[in-house]
Design a protein around this motif. Structure first.
Motif, short mmCIF file in Angstrom:
data_model
loop_
_atom_site.label_atom_id
_atom_site.label_comp_id
_atom_site.label_asym_id
_atom_site.label_seq_id
_atom_site.Cartn_x
_atom_site.Cartn_y
_atom_site.Cartn_z
N THR A 299 0.74 -1.38 0.04
CA THR A 299 0.08 0.02 0.10
C THR A 299 0.61 1.22 -0.25
OG1 THR A 299 -1.63 1.20 1.56
CG2 THR A 299 -0.29 -0.50 2.65
N THR A 300 0.12 2.13 -0.57
CA THR A 300 1.03 3.57 -0.65
C THR A 300 1.15 4.12 0.94
OG1 THR A 300 -1.13 4.69 -1.13
CG2 THR A 300 0.48 4.12 -2.73
N TRP B 34 -4.64 9.51 -2.31
CA TRP B 34 -3.27 8.75 -2.90
C TRP B 34 -3.20 7.43 -2.16
CZ3 TRP B 34 -0.70 13.93 -0.89
CH2 TRP B 34 -0.90 14.84 -2.02
N ARG C 41 -3.62 3.72 -2.39
CA ARG C 41 -3.63 2.43 -3.40
C ARG C 41 -3.13 1.43 -2.76
NH1 ARG C 41 -2.09 4.04 -9.49
NH2 ARG C 41 -2.45 6.23 -9.64
N THR C 42 -3.84 0.27 -2.75
CA THR C 42 -3.51 -0.90 -2.38
C THR C 42 -4.08 -2.05 -3.29
OG1 THR C 42 -5.79 -0.96 -1.20
CG2 THR C 42 -4.03 -0.25 0.12
N PRO C 43 -3.38 -2.24 -4.34
CA PRO C 43 -3.43 -3.32 -5.27
C PRO C 43 -3.46 -4.65 -4.58
CG PRO C 43 -1.18 -2.34 -5.51
CD PRO C 43 -1.75 -1.74 -4.56
#
Ligand code: GTQ
Ligand code: FE2
Length: 319
Positions: free
Chosen positions: A251-252, A314, A316-318
């Protein structure tokens, strides 16, 4: 005078016929060519500049015991050991936004009240039953495994009225406050705060027993403390059953973990860290990581700047 210089630059500029001649004039004017920087300003994905790292409570406790013989809270303000991320060039934070520290208050010692714009929280590691933090005049008992919040600008001081030293883990958003610069710190005009009673229930304390009861009743392995606990910091307690590895998380947001109980190991961006009760480790932004308990059940407090990332778009957790 300034106008003369500006007029002079305008005249100089009109005579320029090469980039090489333009650059020194731009420099004098406090401008830089965006197309000719040695380093780009933007890049395709996070650069992962901070590194995975681990700190041992056993070592920190031994160091605090030594510090306890050498410096008092009268001089130290806070007797804390700051867990600076060992990445080259980093001088303070554990992650970009947050800093963790071990703190000790000796038997019959107090750490005087103050308030500041950074938000803070503490996870108690070892403390006798007569250890308190005073938040906005409310006396809060600190027991091992409890989490106590001191939000932005709340008065707080610590008092150990028992016979054994108390140790806990602090996390503050001070690096983020330093970056954005809204830093304020204040002391009471009349010395100490007069605490009111003993708080058993307060929105600023998450007793361990209640968190465990919530986990027992929960569908999943993780519960959140507060929603979020602080404007900038979210807290989650993750239960790890022995041998079970958590799904890899990237994750960011950055995650600082404090070990509430148990032992195990975490793999952070390929590096293995073994941990036990009271230890702290960090998975900085975009560093994929997963955990596994060993020997028995374990519980981790996950401290994250996720609310900031989410609010600003902001996060983001692909998968
Ligand atoms: O306990 O108030 O580790 O103000 C750093 C700054 C603890 C505290 C820290 C603080 C405190
Ligand atoms: Fe403080």
């Amino acid at each position: 005078m300034l106008d003369d210089v500006k007029a002079d630059s305008t005249r100089t500029l009109s005579g320029i016929s090469s980039l090489e001649a333009l650059y020194p004039v731009l420099k004098r004017e406090g401008m830089g060519p965006g197309w000719n920087k040695p380093e780009p300003s933007l890049w395709p994905s996070p650069r992962k500049t901070l590194v995975p790292a681990h700190w041992s409570y056993r070592t920190a406790k031994a160091a605090l015991d030594v510090a306890g013989r050498l410096i008092g809270t009268d001089l130290a303000e806070r007797r804390n050991l700051i867990l600076t991320n060992p990445a080259e060039g980093n001088a303070y934070g554990t992650s970009r936004a947050l800093v963790a520290a071990y703190q000790m208050v000796k038997a019959h010692e107090t750490a005087r009240s103050h308030r500041h714009s950074p938000n803070a929280l503490r996870l108690i590691v070892d403390a006798g039953p007569d250890t308190f933090t005073i938040v906005q005049g409310e006396k809060i008992r600190m027991l091992p495994g409890d989490v106590v919040l001191t939000p932005n600008w709340c008065w707080h001081g610590h008092a150990n009225e028992g016979d054994v030293s108390a140790y806990w883990i602090d996390v503050l958003d001070a690096p983020l406050v330093q970056l954005l610069e809204p830093m304020f710190l204040e002391y009471p005009k009349d010395g100490v705060e007069n605490p009111r009673g003993d708080a058993h229930r307060s929105p600023v304390v998450f007793p361990l027993a209640e968190t465990m009861a919530r986990l027992d009743a929960a569908d999943g392995p993780e519960v959140e403390l507060g929603a979020p606990a602080l404007d900038t910091i979210a807290l989650h307690v993750r239960r790890l059953e022995p041998g079970e590895a958590t799904p890899a998380l990237r994750t960011t947001a950055s995650n600082i973990y404090a070990v509430i109980d148990g032992e195990g190991q975490s793999i952070i961006d390929g590096q293995v860290f073994a941990w036990t009760r009271g230890d702290v480790f960090v998975a900085p932004s975009w560093r994929e990581h997963s955990h596994r308990a060993q020997g028995g059940r374990a519980h981790l407090l996950r401290v994250t700047d996720e609310p900031v990332m989410h609010k600003l778009g902001w996060l983001r957790t692909p998968g």
